[in-house]
Design an enzyme around this catalytic site. Structure first.
Site, PDB file in Angstrom:
ATOM      1  N   LYS A 191       0.843  -1.195   0.000  1.00  0.00           N
ATOM      2  CA  LYS A 191       0.000   0.000   0.000  1.00  0.00           C
ATOM      3  C   LYS A 191       0.877   1.243   0.000  1.00  0.00           C
ATOM      4  O   LYS A 191       1.596   1.513   0.961  1.00  0.00           O
ATOM      5  CB  LYS A 191      -0.909   0.066   1.229  1.00  0.00           C
ATOM      6  CG  LYS A 191      -1.904   1.235   1.104  1.00  0.00           C
ATOM      7  CD  LYS A 191      -2.596   1.592   2.393  1.00  0.00           C
ATOM      8  CE  LYS A 191      -1.864   2.640   3.194  1.00  0.00           C
ATOM      9  NZ  LYS A 191      -1.778   3.967   2.566  1.00  0.00           N
ATOM     10  N   GLY A 243       7.268   4.445   8.333  1.00  0.00           N
ATOM     11  CA  GLY A 243       6.419   5.599   8.611  1.00  0.00           C
ATOM     12  C   GLY A 243       6.665   6.116  10.006  1.00  0.00           C
ATOM     13  O   GLY A 243       7.770   5.969  10.546  1.00  0.00           O
ATOM     14  N   CYS A 299      13.465  10.446   7.092  1.00  0.00           N
ATOM     15  CA  CYS A 299      13.441   9.866   8.438  1.00  0.00           C
ATOM     16  C   CYS A 299      14.801   9.999   9.124  1.00  0.00           C
ATOM     17  O   CYS A 299      14.870  10.159  10.324  1.00  0.00           O
ATOM     18  CB  CYS A 299      12.997   8.416   8.391  1.00  0.00           C
ATOM     19  SG  CYS A 299      13.851   7.477   7.140  1.00  0.00           S
ATOM     20  N   GLU A 396      10.256  14.990  15.975  1.00  0.00           N
ATOM     21  CA  GLU A 396      10.608  14.931  14.553  1.00  0.00           C
ATOM     22  C   GLU A 396       9.744  15.961  13.813  1.00  0.00           C
ATOM     23  O   GLU A 396       8.519  15.839  13.749  1.00  0.00           O
ATOM     24  CB  GLU A 396      10.312  13.523  14.031  1.00  0.00           C
ATOM     25  CG  GLU A 396      10.702  13.324  12.590  1.00  0.00           C
ATOM     26  CD  GLU A 396      10.458  11.884  12.109  1.00  0.00           C
ATOM     27  OE1 GLU A 396       9.412  11.315  12.447  1.00  0.00           O
ATOM     28  OE2 GLU A 396      11.325  11.360  11.387  1.00  0.00           O
TER      29      GLU A 396
HETATM   30  P1  NDP Z   1       2.147   7.561   8.757  1.00  0.00           P
HETATM   31  O1  NDP Z   1       3.038   6.779   9.630  1.00  0.00           O
HETATM   32  O2  NDP Z   1       0.786   7.872   9.218  1.00  0.00           O
HETATM   33  O3  NDP Z   1       1.990   6.854   7.334  1.00  0.00           O
HETATM   34  C1  NDP Z   1       2.831   5.870   6.780  1.00  0.00           C
HETATM   35  C2  NDP Z   1       1.999   4.838   6.041  1.00  0.00           C
HETATM   36  O4  NDP Z   1       1.169   4.085   6.943  1.00  0.00           O
HETATM   37  C3  NDP Z   1       1.022   5.426   5.030  1.00  0.00           C
HETATM   38  O5  NDP Z   1       0.912   4.556   3.944  1.00  0.00           O
HETATM   39  C4  NDP Z   1      -0.248   5.460   5.836  1.00  0.00           C
HETATM   40  O6  NDP Z   1      -1.394   5.562   5.047  1.00  0.00           O
HETATM   41  C5  NDP Z   1      -0.196   4.160   6.575  1.00  0.00           C
HETATM   42  N1  NDP Z   1      -1.010   4.092   7.788  1.00  0.00           N
HETATM   43  C6  NDP Z   1      -1.518   5.096   8.541  1.00  0.00           C
HETATM   44  N2  NDP Z   1      -2.191   4.607   9.599  1.00  0.00           N
HETATM   45  C7  NDP Z   1      -2.091   3.258   9.533  1.00  0.00           C
HETATM   46  C8  NDP Z   1      -2.560   2.184  10.344  1.00  0.00           C
HETATM   47  N3  NDP Z   1      -3.239   2.393  11.463  1.00  0.00           N
HETATM   48  N4  NDP Z   1      -2.274   0.921   9.981  1.00  0.00           N
HETATM   49  C9  NDP Z   1      -1.559   0.678   8.873  1.00  0.00           C
HETATM   50  N5  NDP Z   1      -1.104   1.647   8.070  1.00  0.00           N
HETATM   51  C10 NDP Z   1      -1.342   2.923   8.392  1.00  0.00           C
HETATM   52  O7  NDP Z   1       2.872   8.904   8.401  1.00  0.00           O
HETATM   53  P2  NDP Z   1       2.181  10.244   7.902  1.00  0.00           P
HETATM   54  O8  NDP Z   1       2.137  10.189   6.458  1.00  0.00           O
HETATM   55  O9  NDP Z   1       0.875  10.522   8.566  1.00  0.00           O
HETATM   56  O10 NDP Z   1       3.197  11.337   8.413  1.00  0.00           O
HETATM   57  C11 NDP Z   1       3.117  11.815   9.756  1.00  0.00           C
HETATM   58  C12 NDP Z   1       4.475  11.977  10.352  1.00  0.00           C
HETATM   59  O11 NDP Z   1       5.128  10.728  10.371  1.00  0.00           O
HETATM   60  C13 NDP Z   1       5.423  12.871   9.602  1.00  0.00           C
HETATM   61  O12 NDP Z   1       5.268  14.216   9.894  1.00  0.00           O
HETATM   62  C14 NDP Z   1       6.731  12.342  10.053  1.00  0.00           C
HETATM   63  O13 NDP Z   1       7.064  12.904  11.291  1.00  0.00           O
HETATM   64  C15 NDP Z   1       6.506  10.872  10.208  1.00  0.00           C
HETATM   65  N6  NDP Z   1       6.938  10.094   9.042  1.00  0.00           N
HETATM   66  C16 NDP Z   1       8.080   9.391   9.136  1.00  0.00           C
HETATM   67  C17 NDP Z   1       8.539   8.682   8.049  1.00  0.00           C
HETATM   68  C18 NDP Z   1       9.778   7.895   8.102  1.00  0.00           C
HETATM   69  O14 NDP Z   1      10.293   7.486   7.070  1.00  0.00           O
HETATM   70  N7  NDP Z   1      10.309   7.599   9.252  1.00  0.00           N
HETATM   71  C19 NDP Z   1       7.850   8.685   6.772  1.00  0.00           C
HETATM   72  C20 NDP Z   1       6.610   9.406   6.792  1.00  0.00           C
HETATM   73  C21 NDP Z   1       6.208  10.080   7.889  1.00  0.00           C
HETATM   74  P3  NDP Z   1      -1.867   7.040   4.619  1.00  0.00           P
HETATM   75  O15 NDP Z   1      -0.835   7.582   3.725  1.00  0.00           O
HETATM   76  O16 NDP Z   1      -3.132   6.839   3.916  1.00  0.00           O
HETATM   77  O17 NDP Z   1      -2.012   7.798   5.897  1.00  0.00           O
END
Ligand code: NDP
Length: 805
Positions: A191, A243, A299, A396
């Site tokens: 996904k 994420g 990240c 972060e």
């Molecule tokens: P998320 O962790 O919410 O999203 C990452 C992925 O997980 C997306 O595909 C998201 O879908 C999906 N997701 C969200 N909720 C669930 C769940 N309960 N179960 C399974 N999958 C889920 O990151 P965000 O995009 O909301 O970003 C928020 C913050 O996270 C950023 O500001 C940053 O601080 C951090 N982040 C860190 C990253 C890293 O590489 N370490 C990468 C991205 C974000 P959907 O896109 O539809 O929400």
């Protein structure tokens, strides 16, 4: 129009736009509406959501939001495709991965422009970094597919893998997930993030063209709920997630006790450490790459600049001058340094955190020029006068915002660098290789870059320590996340205590044992009431309660103390006090101590065998065998102590990436009930050999082999606190360990309910878990010892060291 003479005067950049024609034609071919890619075909579009170009705020496509039924269909397709894909000869899978690499290369410009339009990142980065690395990942893993049988002998694909990726490197994260999974023979449901699904859909087409069999790769779009449906699906064998730590924690809890393998790559607040002898001009360019690359939405972004006091002022002045020259603008402009932030909600989050930094008293500085007003742009931002405990130093921000702090000594720099719950990456800047290689192992982070930053390659593992998650992506270490042992797994046990001759009766009691078995001479036995073993000493339990240990034939064999929460806390404290110096002890030294334990155990072999037989009723022959194998096992890990080498990865830089196996730290170990001595030694010895300190909960039913073992430890030069033993109610005690923030990993061997509870509780600080209810033949060298145990006891740190003038 400027004249050439004028341009020479001003040295202004003109616009250098990359064409979006190919992308528009590709989107047009799909009428800008997409279903999912399941079972080798596109599904009809369903309920749609908008995909926006963050640089223009215009909707560029609409994509179907995945329902539970879509996820079911994708999992079914992946399951159906699994036997054939997994059964392919390694060379055949290598050919498919190679075809994917070629496909990505052939369509690289289309993918680069599409990524820029979907995500807002600059074309310079998508063209020169993201997409070439995507191809590199498929090439590299074509190699692992080819070598799978020889290099991962005895291991096989895990099965159906659910992969959930974020929006910051949409296609690159896809490649990091898909390439190793396919190489190992798994099938996939992926996904993409809702903000950035388009390159994954384009990749589905490339995979289709490459002839990947139907159902091997399935792409389901959607929001968090779609991700949750994948995580919770009963027929998915592994989840790989990148994420936020917040969602990582939700996934850890959702998969607890399910038996699903899990790897998490989460957030970070990585230190960028500058010592006073560093080349400051290089440092400035390093900082640009560390925090303004991809608008800081990385990240492992070097978001905390830690500078030695003497050079701080000079460095900040140089940085400001450089920031004045950075160019923010249209991501498709080839001369732009920074593109757009991915979405309005992220822009708001950055603004909010910057505001908070200002209101908490830090000094904020931004360049004098203004960002484009159309679209989601944010200027590079620098904070000085930052308190280490302030929000902007801890949280972060995930944007182009750098916070600066100063330190005086190398020790202080390490303390400041580690002052975060995260542990993803770190950069170290100094001209002294001695200092750099002294500091690198002291930083709690999965990747350390020396005089460099944000270097990635398919051959080197990437992943975090602490709340930055666990598991690695890339390199040999990343492949382990996608394989499982091909044998030695039997049907789950019906009850934890099955497998040992007869069930022992045991109950906690506040009163002393009524009667112990009389000795053969008819005299009452000399009372032996063991204590706990904490900090190298036999320690009275906090409550003074004991548990009566009764043999299968009903004879009271003895008593063991009933440890509680407080005893565990004391044991963790003792383990912490020992962990640092034990980790620094040489492999030779650790090996010598393990040999010494074996020697002392062998002199008392008969006594231990008698005790085991008394408790378990397994018979004299089996009891002797257990002691013999225990001694041999100690030899195994004494042997490994100076041989569990890391690696030097072949990365495409002039330099080396050193992959070091580091101890995890303090490990809580809940031993299996069966084989009371061998179970304990099989788990404690690999942890010790690799430099960890442990808190061990021995067999609940038959703890007396462990309590007898105290005196073996005492006479074997084991430093105080390296191994601590607390007897009692296993599930209650392991819960305390799993919830304890000072414990870095928990191992649990027992019933499925206990596995679930352990994994759930571990989410508090995202500690590593190794929890299993599957039966294991502890007597068998293949099943009961070896690299699997050593891997669980270590985490890999990749230290990148470029060299040359
Ligand atoms: P998320 O962790 O919410 O999203 C990452 C992925 O997980 C997306 O595909 C998201 O879908 C999906 N997701 C969200 N909720 C669930 C769940 N309960 N179960 C399974 N999958 C889920 O990151 P965000 O995009 O909301 O970003 C928020 C913050 O996270 C950023 O500001 C940053 O601080 C951090 N982040 C860190 C990253 C890293 O590489 N370490 C990468 C991205 C974000 P959907 O896109 O539809 O929400």
């Amino acid at each position: 129009m400027s004249t050439v003479a004028e341009i020479f005067q001003t040295m202004e950049y003109g616009p250098a736009p990359e064409s979006d024609k190919e992308v528009l034609s590709w989107l047009g071919k799909h009428e800008r509406v997409f279903g999912h890619y399941i079972g080798g075909a596109w599904t009809e579009p369903g309920q749609l959501f908008d995909v926006m170009n963050p640089a223009t705020s215009k909707v560029i496509a609409r994509v179907t939001n995945g329902t539970k039924a879509d996820v079911d269909a994708a999992v079914a397709a992946a399951r159906a495709a699994l036997p054939e894909w997994k059964g392919l000869a390694p060379h055949a899978r290598a050919r498919f991965l190679y075809a994917l690499a070629r496909g990505v290369q052939k369509h690289s410009r289309l993918l680069a422009v599409l990524e820029s339009m979907d995500n807002g990142k600059s074309i310079r980065e998508t063209r020169d970094i993201d997409i070439p690395l995507v191809a590199r990942h498929f090439y590299h893993h074509a190699g692992w597919a080819q070598l799978l049988d020889s290099e991962f002998a005895g291991y096989e694909a895990i099965g159906v893998v659910g992969q959930i990726i974020p929006w910051n490197f949409p296609l690159l994260m896809l490649a990091w997930k898909i390439a190793p999974a396919l190489a190992a023979g798994n099938t996939i449901i992926l996904k993409p993030a809702e903000f950035t699904p388009l390159t994954a859909l384009c990749f589905a087409e490339i995979a289709h063209e490459a002839g990947i069999p139907a159902g091997v790769i399935n792409i389901v779009n959607g929001h968090g709920e779609t991700g949750a449906a994948i995580v919770e699906h009963a027929d998915v064998d592994k989840i790989a997630f990148t994420g936020s730590t917040e969602v990582g924690r939700i996934i850890r809890k959702a998969t607890a006790g399910s038996g699903k393998k899990l790897s998490l790559e989460l957030g970070g607040k990585s230190p960028f450490i500058v010592y006073e002898d560093a080349d400051l001009d290089s440092v400035v360019e390093g900082v640009v790459d560390a925090i303004w690359f991809n608008q800081g939405q990385v990240c492992c972004a070097g978001s905390r600049l830690l500078v030695q006091e003497g050079v701080a002022e000079r460095l900040v002045a140089k940085l400001r001058a450089r920031m004045e020259k950075l160019r923010v603008g249209s991501p498709l402009d080839k001369a732009v340094d920074m593109g757009a932030i991915v979405a309005p909600v992220q822009l708001e989050r950055i603004r909010g955190l910057v505001q908070q930094g200002v209101s908490e008293g830090a000094t904020m500085w931004q360049p004098s020029w203004a960002c484009p007003t159309e679209g989601c742009f944010y200027p590079p931002t620098l904070f000085t006068d930052v308190q280490p405990s302030s929000t902007i130093a801890q949280v972060e921000i995930f944007g182009p915002v750098l916070v600066t702090m100063t330190f005086r000594t190398p020790e202080e720099s390490v303390a400041l660098a580690n002052n975060t719950p995260y542990g993803l990456a770190a950069s170290i800047w100094t001209e002294s290789i001695n200092l750099a290689l002294d500091i690198a192992p002291k930083i709690k982070a999965g990747v350390v870059w020396v005089n460099s930053t944000n270097l990635f390659d398919a051959a080197a593992g990437f992943g975090g320590y602490r709340e930055s998650g666990f598991g690695r992506e890339g390199g040999r270490e990343g492949m382990w996340e996608y394989v499982k042992r091909a044998h030695g797994r039997r049907a789950p046990k019906s009850a934890e205590r099955a497998g040992v001759a007869g069930a022992a009766v045991h109950q906690a009691s506040a009163t002393p044992a009524a009667a112990s078995a009389p000795s053969s001479a008819g005299l009452p036995p000399i009372d032996r009431t063991p204590k706990l073993f904490i900090g190298g000493k036999q320690a009275r339990p906090d409550q003074g309660y004991t548990r009566r240990i009764v043999s299968p034939s009903g004879v009271v064999v003895g008593e063991s103390p009933e440890g509680n929460r407080k005893d565990i806390r004391n044991a963790v404290e003792a383990a912490h006090a020992a962990a640092k110096s034990w980790a620094r002890a040489t492999g030779h030294n650790r090996g010598q101590i393990l040999y010494y334990i074996a020697e002392n155990l062998s002199t008392r072999a008969r006594e231990f065998a008698t005790r085991i037989d008394e408790m378990t009723g397994c018979g004299a022959r089996r009891a002797k065998q257990e002691v013999d194998v225990s001694i041999s096992r100690l030899f195994t890990y004494a042997a490994w102590a100076d041989k569990y080498d890391g690696a030097v990865h072949s990365v495409p830089i002039r330099g080396v990436a050193i992959a070091m196996n580091e101890p995890v730290g303090v490990i809580g170990v809940a031993c299996p009930d069966e084989h009371p001595l061998l179970g304990l030694i099989s788990l404690a010895a690999p942890a010790m050999a690799t430099g960890n300190a442990t808190v061990v909960i021995p067999s609940q039913s038959f703890p007396l082999a462990a309590t007898d073992f105290y005196s073996v430890l005492e006479t074997s030069d084991v430093p105080a606190g390296v191994i601590n033993i607390v007897t009692g109610d296993k599930d209650a005690l392991v819960k305390v360990l799993a919830e304890h923030d000072g414990v870095e990993a928990v191992w649990y061997f027992g019933a499925r309910d206990g596995v679930r509870a352990t994994e759930l509780a571990s989410a508090s600080n995202m500690k590593r878990t190794w929890a299993t209810w599957h039966e294991r033949d502890w007597l068998d060298a293949d099943d009961g010892e070896g690299r699997e145990f050593l891997r669980a006891a270590t985490q890999v740190k990749n230290i990148w060291v470029p060299y040359g003038e």
